[in-house]
Design an enzyme around this catalytic site. Structure first.
Site, PDB file in Angstrom:
ATOM      1  CG  HIS A  48      -1.742  -1.214   1.396  1.00 57.45           C
ATOM      2  ND1 HIS A  48      -2.902  -1.465   0.699  1.00 57.45           N
ATOM      3  CD2 HIS A  48      -1.536  -2.296   2.197  1.00 57.45           C
ATOM      4  CE1 HIS A  48      -3.386  -2.646   1.067  1.00 57.45           C
ATOM      5  NE2 HIS A  48      -2.569  -3.170   1.966  1.00 57.45           N
ATOM      6  CB  SER A  69      13.523  22.761 -14.404  1.00 58.60           C
ATOM      7  OG  SER A  69      12.657  23.872 -14.514  1.00 58.60           O
ATOM      8  CE  LYS A 119      11.845  19.474 -10.456  1.00 56.74           C
ATOM      9  NZ  LYS A 119      10.798  20.017 -11.344  1.00 56.74           N
ATOM     10  CD  GLU A 130       8.610  12.405 -14.980  1.00 58.22           C
ATOM     11  OE1 GLU A 130       8.612  12.790 -13.810  1.00 58.22           O
ATOM     12  OE2 GLU A 130       8.788  13.178 -15.962  1.00 58.22           O
ATOM     13  CE1 TYR A 133      -5.668  -9.113 -45.814  1.00 58.21           C
ATOM     14  CE2 TYR A 133      -6.920  -8.323 -47.716  1.00 58.21           C
ATOM     15  CZ  TYR A 133      -5.970  -8.106 -46.727  1.00 58.21           C
ATOM     16  OH  TYR A 133      -5.334  -6.902 -46.642  1.00 58.21           O
TER      17      TYR A 133
END
Length: 458
Positions: free
Chosen positions: A156, A277, A283, A290, A317
């Site tokens: 969790h 950044s 940064k 990501e 097809y």
């Protein structure tokens, strides 16, 4: 407009219709597979006496010349042609004359494209397998180096029990190992040759389909000509397997993103796999992780698109099936790119061992072991659970890890505690005592690592 089917028609196809129908813009990546399949086809035709040996030689020399010229940039595949098949055949006829017109004897574009797609997919499955092996090698190296690198295990997203970095990496090893098994399974099931199925009902020519299959490295010919030209199951299986690979990469990326945050500081991503950044100079962003996480949805989308395309198509097809290519090509390119980049990021990532161990201590991950200590001293588990809950509450209020309690603080909550509690709840003991196979203890991990190494290299 180079087409293979003009005889039936008296009017030119509308340009917009032609463009909409054409596939050359994406199936041009099939040129090598198309030529490879055509060489096998004419070799078989000559063996069966359908072509002469001289015709076979002319055609194969012409095909090899086309391949060589495409590869060295002398011949460009342009949208003058409807598809890759018409490009190859038209150029062959230009080069060798009437013998080139016999290339298409005993086959249809339907079984031809089915073959090209299988050959292409089979090659890509092997490349995906190679990339999966590479990430497994990196994971195994991390496992071997970190059997005593303690960190919190989570449920969790809350600290649960202490484990090792080796154990955590081992979980991903199992995931990517299963992904490799899926690749092997897909390869085995798809490795049958559709060439010779014709448009849908075979051909009257005395083809030797077993021989063609053997020449192209297949386990045999497909056994139903209608299914041969309309089967896209193997692509759906591949998209499903790649979706699972991407899901595993996305889960891993999510953890890297969390671990890279200022709050965790478990890892430092190499500069080569990070960005900064434009406004905030402090940064260091985990952009590769990501993007991998984001591109997962793209591969899922390809799977859902092909499933949706195929769900209403009658035998055999239908032109709808042309939609498989761009979806599959993009999903393969995406998955291969994500595997390669993530592996590079993982290989160069630095782990903050001290920070991870400190995080495990201050997350009360040894609370279960404190309860087990009381049980081993004769207390019922439910009572032990309640007492350790009081210890944790006290630790939270006083900002102390269990390891930092004084003996007086332990005894104030339960007189059962003695000096040996400190050894019982140390990170080392908490992990080392868990030695059933699959657990994080050093002895158990070393057994698993030996098994994984045997799997990977033998």
């Amino acid at each position: 407009m180079a087409q293979l089917w003009g005889g039936r028609f008296t009017k030119e196809t509308d340009q917009l219709v032609y463009n909409f129908n054409a596939s050359i813009s994406f199936d041009k990546r099939f040129y090598e597979q198309d030529i490879r399949g055509s060489i096998a086809h004419v070799t078989m035709l000559a063996k069966q006496g359908i072509l002469t040996e001289e015709e076979k030689k002319q055609i194969i020399d012409g095909l090899n010349g086309i391949r060589e010229d495409v590869e060295n940039g002398k011949l460009e595949i342009t949208d003058k042609y409807e598809d890759i098949h018409s490009f190859v055949e038209a150029n062959l006829i230009d080069r060798i004359g009437d013998a080139g017109k016999k290339l298409h004897t005993g086959r249809s574009r339907n079984d031809q494209v089915a073959l090209d797609m299988r050959l292409y997919t089979r090659d890509e499955v092997l490349e995906l397998d190679s990339l999966l092996k590479e990430i497994l090698e990196v994971l195994l190296k991390l496992m071997k180096e970190n059997v005593e690198t303690y960190m919190p295990g989570f449920t969790h997203l809350q600290k649960a029990q202490p484990i090792t970095l080796a154990h955590h990496m081992g979980a991903y090893f199992e995931m990517f190992r299963r992904d490799r098994l899926r690749m092997k399974d897909i390869y085995k099931r798809m490795n049958y040759c559709p060439l010779g199925a014709g448009a849908l009902a075979g051909t009257t020519y005395p083809l030797d389909r077993e021989y063609t299959a053997e020449l192209l490295g297949f386990d045999g010919p497909t056994l139903n000509s209608m299914d041969s030209v309309s089967d896209r199951d193997y692509l759906i299986e591949l998209l499903s397997a790649m979706s699972t690979i991407m899901m595993h990469l996305s889960r891993f990326s999510e953890e890297v993103i969390i671990w890279n945050s200022n709050e965790y500081q478990f890892v430092e991503i190499d500069d080569a796999y990070s960005t900064g950044s434009s406004i905030m100079p402090q940064k260091k962003n985990p952009d590769i992780a990501e993007l991998v996480r984001g591109k997962t949805g793209r591969v899922y989308g390809a799977l859902m698109s092909l499933l949706t395309t195929m769900k209403g198509i009658p035998l055999a097809y239908n032109k709808d099936m042309q939609e498989d290519k761009e979806l599959v090509f993009d999903a393969i390119d995406t998955t291969k790119g994500c595997l390669a980049l993530f592996t590079g990021m993982l290989r160069t990532m630095k782990f903050n061992d001290a920070r991870m161990e400190e995080s495990a201590k201050h997350g009360f991950t040894n609370a279960t072991d404190a309860a087990d200590y009381l049980v081993n001293h004769g207390m019922p588990f439910r009572d032990a659970h309640g007492i350790v809950g009081q210890l944790v509450l006290y630790g939270i209020e006083h900002k102390k890890a269990l390891d930092d309690f004084t003996m007086e603080e332990f005894k104030a909550i339960s007189p059962v505690f003695e000096e040996d509690i400190y050894d019982a709840i140390s990170m080392k003991t908490c992990v080392e005592m868990r030695n059933t196979i699959g657990a994080p203890g050093k002895a158990a991990m070393e057994k698993v690592i030996a098994l994984e190494e045997e799997y990977l290299y033998l």
